[in-house]
Design a protein around this motif. Structure first.
Motif, PDB file in Angstrom:
ATOM      1  N   PHE A  93       0.858  -1.191   0.000  1.00 40.95           N
ATOM      2  CA  PHE A  93       0.000   0.000   0.000  1.00 40.95           C
ATOM      3  C   PHE A  93       0.893   1.240   0.000  1.00 40.95           C
ATOM      4  N   ILE A  94       0.488   2.244  -0.754  1.00 44.13           N
ATOM      5  CA  ILE A  94       1.189   3.530  -0.735  1.00 44.13           C
ATOM      6  C   ILE A  94       0.162   4.604  -0.384  1.00 44.13           C
ATOM      7  N   ARG A  95       0.427   5.285   0.719  1.00 38.88           N
ATOM      8  CA  ARG A  95      -0.486   6.332   1.188  1.00 38.88           C
ATOM      9  C   ARG A  95      -0.084   7.687   0.612  1.00 38.88           C
ATOM     10  N   ALA A  96      -0.922   8.685   0.828  1.00 38.15           N
ATOM     11  CA  ALA A  96      -0.712  10.006   0.238  1.00 38.15           C
ATOM     12  C   ALA A  96       0.606  10.628   0.675  1.00 38.15           C
ATOM     13  N   ASN A  97       1.053  10.319   1.908  1.00 42.15           N
ATOM     14  CA  ASN A  97       2.291  10.907   2.419  1.00 42.15           C
ATOM     15  C   ASN A  97       3.520  10.035   2.104  1.00 42.15           C
ATOM     16  N   GLU A  98       3.354   9.002   1.279  1.00 41.83           N
ATOM     17  CA  GLU A  98       4.453   8.115   0.886  1.00 41.83           C
ATOM     18  C   GLU A  98       4.694   8.207  -0.613  1.00 41.83           C
ATOM     19  N   THR A  99       5.873   7.774  -1.033  1.00 39.20           N
ATOM     20  CA  THR A  99       6.223   7.802  -2.453  1.00 39.20           C
ATOM     21  C   THR A  99       6.765   6.436  -2.873  1.00 39.20           C
ATOM     22  N   GLN A 100       6.842   6.239  -4.162  1.00 37.49           N
ATOM     23  CA  GLN A 100       7.424   5.001  -4.685  1.00 37.49           C
ATOM     24  C   GLN A 100       8.892   4.887  -4.280  1.00 37.49           C
ATOM     25  N   ASP A 101       9.580   6.003  -4.264  1.00 36.95           N
ATOM     26  CA  ASP A 101      10.997   5.998  -3.875  1.00 36.95           C
ATOM     27  C   ASP A 101      11.176   5.550  -2.425  1.00 36.95           C
ATOM     28  N   SER A 102      10.259   5.968  -1.558  1.00 37.95           N
ATOM     29  CA  SER A 102      10.371   5.575  -0.147  1.00 37.95           C
ATOM     30  C   SER A 102      10.121   4.074   0.013  1.00 37.95           C
ATOM     31  N   VAL A 103       9.243   3.516  -0.824  1.00 35.82           N
ATOM     32  CA  VAL A 103       8.980   2.079  -0.785  1.00 35.82           C
ATOM     33  C   VAL A 103      10.214   1.305  -1.259  1.00 35.82           C
ATOM     34  N   VAL A 104      10.827   1.771  -2.342  1.00 32.77           N
ATOM     35  CA  VAL A 104      12.036   1.128  -2.860  1.00 32.77           C
ATOM     36  C   VAL A 104      13.157   1.204  -1.829  1.00 32.77           C
ATOM     37  N   SER A 105      13.280   2.357  -1.169  1.00 32.04           N
ATOM     38  CA  SER A 105      14.312   2.535  -0.152  1.00 32.04           C
ATOM     39  C   SER A 105      14.124   1.543   1.002  1.00 32.04           C
ATOM     40  N   GLU A 106      12.881   1.339   1.420  1.00 30.65           N
ATOM     41  CA  GLU A 106      12.591   0.385   2.494  1.00 30.65           C
ATOM     42  C   GLU A 106      12.907  -1.039   2.043  1.00 30.65           C
ATOM     43  N   ALA A 107      12.549  -1.348   0.792  1.00 33.19           N
ATOM     44  CA  ALA A 107      12.815  -2.681   0.253  1.00 33.19           C
ATOM     45  C   ALA A 107      14.316  -2.950   0.177  1.00 33.19           C
ATOM     46  N   GLU A 108      15.085  -1.955  -0.247  1.00 32.52           N
ATOM     47  CA  GLU A 108      16.540  -2.113  -0.337  1.00 32.52           C
ATOM     48  C   GLU A 108      17.160  -2.309   1.035  1.00 32.52           C
ATOM     49  N   SER A 109      16.615  -1.620   2.026  1.00 34.36           N
ATOM     50  CA  SER A 109      17.125  -1.760   3.387  1.00 34.36           C
ATOM     51  C   SER A 109      16.904  -3.181   3.906  1.00 34.36           C
ATOM     52  N   LEU A 110      15.746  -3.755   3.595  1.00 36.39           N
ATOM     53  CA  LEU A 110      15.430  -5.118   4.029  1.00 36.39           C
ATOM     54  C   LEU A 110      16.262  -6.152   3.280  1.00 36.39           C
ATOM     55  N   LEU A 111      16.518  -5.888   2.014  1.00 29.16           N
ATOM     56  CA  LEU A 111      17.324  -6.805   1.205  1.00 29.16           C
ATOM     57  C   LEU A 111      18.817  -6.647   1.452  1.00 29.16           C
ATOM     58  N   ASN A 112      19.197  -5.470   1.947  1.00 29.06           N
ATOM     59  CA  ASN A 112      20.604  -5.100   2.092  1.00 29.06           C
ATOM     60  C   ASN A 112      21.295  -5.140   0.732  1.00 29.06           C
ATOM     61  N   ALA A 113      20.571  -4.690  -0.294  1.00 32.89           N
ATOM     62  CA  ALA A 113      21.091  -4.672  -1.664  1.00 32.89           C
ATOM     63  C   ALA A 113      20.309  -3.635  -2.469  1.00 32.89           C
ATOM     64  N   LYS A 114      20.948  -3.096  -3.488  1.00 37.50           N
ATOM     65  CA  LYS A 114      20.293  -2.084  -4.327  1.00 37.50           C
ATOM     66  C   LYS A 114      19.403  -2.750  -5.365  1.00 37.50           C
ATOM     67  N   ILE A 115      18.196  -2.236  -5.512  1.00 33.97           N
ATOM     68  CA  ILE A 115      17.255  -2.746  -6.512  1.00 33.97           C
ATOM     69  C   ILE A 115      17.470  -1.982  -7.818  1.00 33.97           C
ATOM     70  N   HIS A 116      17.683  -2.703  -8.885  1.00 30.42           N
ATOM     71  CA  HIS A 116      17.921  -2.082 -10.189  1.00 30.42           C
ATOM     72  C   HIS A 116      16.631  -2.097 -11.015  1.00 30.42           C
ATOM     73  N   GLU A 117      16.261  -0.942 -11.523  1.00 30.16           N
ATOM     74  CA  GLU A 117      15.102  -0.773 -12.397  1.00 30.16           C
ATOM     75  C   GLU A 117      13.814  -1.357 -11.803  1.00 30.16           C
ATOM     76  N   PRO A 118      13.375  -0.843 -10.644  1.00 29.64           N
ATOM     77  CA  PRO A 118      12.105  -1.312 -10.061  1.00 29.64           C
ATOM     78  C   PRO A 118      10.924  -0.895 -10.935  1.00 29.64           C
ATOM     79  N   VAL A 119       9.896  -1.726 -10.957  1.00 28.50           N
ATOM     80  CA  VAL A 119       8.694  -1.450 -11.751  1.00 28.50           C
ATOM     81  C   VAL A 119       7.486  -1.445 -10.825  1.00 28.50           C
ATOM     82  N   PHE A 120       6.707  -0.369 -10.875  1.00 23.60           N
ATOM     83  CA  PHE A 120       5.490  -0.269 -10.067  1.00 23.60           C
ATOM     84  C   PHE A 120       4.259  -0.411 -10.961  1.00 23.60           C
ATOM     85  N   HIS A 121       3.324  -1.247 -10.508  1.00 28.46           N
ATOM     86  CA  HIS A 121       2.046  -1.402 -11.200  1.00 28.46           C
ATOM     87  C   HIS A 121       0.943  -1.015 -10.232  1.00 28.46           C
TER      88      HIS A 121
END
Length: 231
Positions: free
Chosen positions: A172-200
Motif C-alpha cells: 500500500f502507498i499512502r498520500a504521504n508516501e512515495t514510490q521511492d520511499s517504498v524502494v528505499s525500504e525494500a533495499e534496506s530489508l534486502l541489504n542490496a540495491k534494486i535495479h530498475e524497479p517497476v510499479f504497477h
C-alpha cells in the motif's frame, strides 16, 4: 508466499507453470487443494501450510545429497581447468622448440572461446527449486514488504541455473508516501540495491491509499556467492 485459496497459483498452473503455493491459514490451503482439483492442475501445484519465511528458506535449501554432487562436479571442473592451464603452458613451451601444431590448436580454442563470452542458457523444467525459480509472488499488501528480508542470502549462486528470479511484492502507498520511499525500504530489508524497479498500480483502496505491485529482479548482491579455493 501468501497463496490464499489460489487466485494467483491456479491461473499460473493452468499455463503449465510448476507452482509452489504456501499459506499460513490451513483452511486456505485446504480450499487451494480443492480448487486445484476442480481445475485439474493438481500435478502442477505443490501446496504448503507454514510461515512464509520458513517456506522460502526450505524451498531454497540444497539437500545434502545434491550439494555433494554439485560440489564434486565443481571440484572436478576446477581441476580440469587447472590441468588445461598446465597443458597450455606446456604447449607454449613446446612451440619454442618447433611444435607448431600444439600452438595452432591452443590458439584455435582460445579464438573460438573469445567469440562466445556470453552464452545464453536455457533452463529446463525442473522441480529442484534451489536451482531455479522464475517468479516469487508476495500478494499480501498489508505486510508483504516486511518479508523481503528472507531473500537476503537466500540463493546460493553456485547451485543456481539461469537468471535470478523476479520478485512481485504487493504493498500500500499512502498520500504521504512515495514510490521511492517504498524502494528505499525494500533495499534496506534486502541489504542490496534494486535495479530498475517497476510499479504497477492495482487499485485504490481508500481516498488516500492505493495498492501497488513492486516488481524487480533479485539483485546479485543478495545472493550467496561461494568459490572453491582448495582442491
Amino acid at each position: 508466499m501468501f497463496a490464499g485459496i489460489g487466485p494467483f497459483a491456479i491461473p499460473a498452473a493452468q499455463k503449465r507453470c510448476l507452482v509452489y503455493a504456501n499459506d499460513l491459514n490451513p483452511d486456505s490451503v485446504r480450499y487451494l487443494k480443492i480448487n486445484a482439483d476442480i481445475n485439474k492442475v493438481n500435478n502442477n501445484i505443490h501446496a504448503y501450510n507454514m510461515d512464509a519465511r520458513i517456506f522460502m528458506s526450505q524451498l531454497m535449501t540444497v539437500p545434502p545429497g545434491e550439494s555433494k554432487l554439485v560440489d564434486s562436479s565443481l571440484v572436478s571442473s576446477a581441476k580440469c581447468s587447472v590441468q588445461e592451464n598446465i597443458n597450455a603452458n606446456t604447449e607454449e613451451r613446446n612451440s619454442e622448440n618447433g611444435d607448431l601444431k600444439c600452438v595452432d590448436a591452443h590458439v584455435a580454442v582460445k579464438t573460438k572461446g573469445s567469440k562466445n563470452k556470453r552464452i545464453k542458457t536455457s533452463v529446463s523444467f525442473t522441480n529442484k527449486s534451489w536451482e531455479h525459480i522464475d517468479h516469487v509472488i508476495m500478494n499480501l499488501p498489508a505486510s508483504a514488504l516486511q518479508f523481503l528480508d528472507v531473500f537476503r542470502g537466500l540463493v546460493q549462486r553456485k547451485y543456481w541455473k539461469g537468471s535470478l528470479p523476479w520478485i512481485h511484492c504487493y504493498c500500500f502507498i499512502r498520500a504521504n508516501e512515495t514510490q521511492d520511499s517504498v524502494v528505499s525500504e525494500a533495499e534496506s530489508l534486502l541489504n542490496a540495491k534494486i535495479h530498475e524497479p517497476v510499479f504497477h498500480r492495482v487499485r485504490d483502496v481508500a481516498p488516500n491509499k492505493a495498492m501497488y505491485c513492486l516488481s524487480f529482479q533479485l539483485p546479485e548482491e543478495a545472493c550467496i556467492n561461494e568459490e572453491i579455493t582448495n582442491f
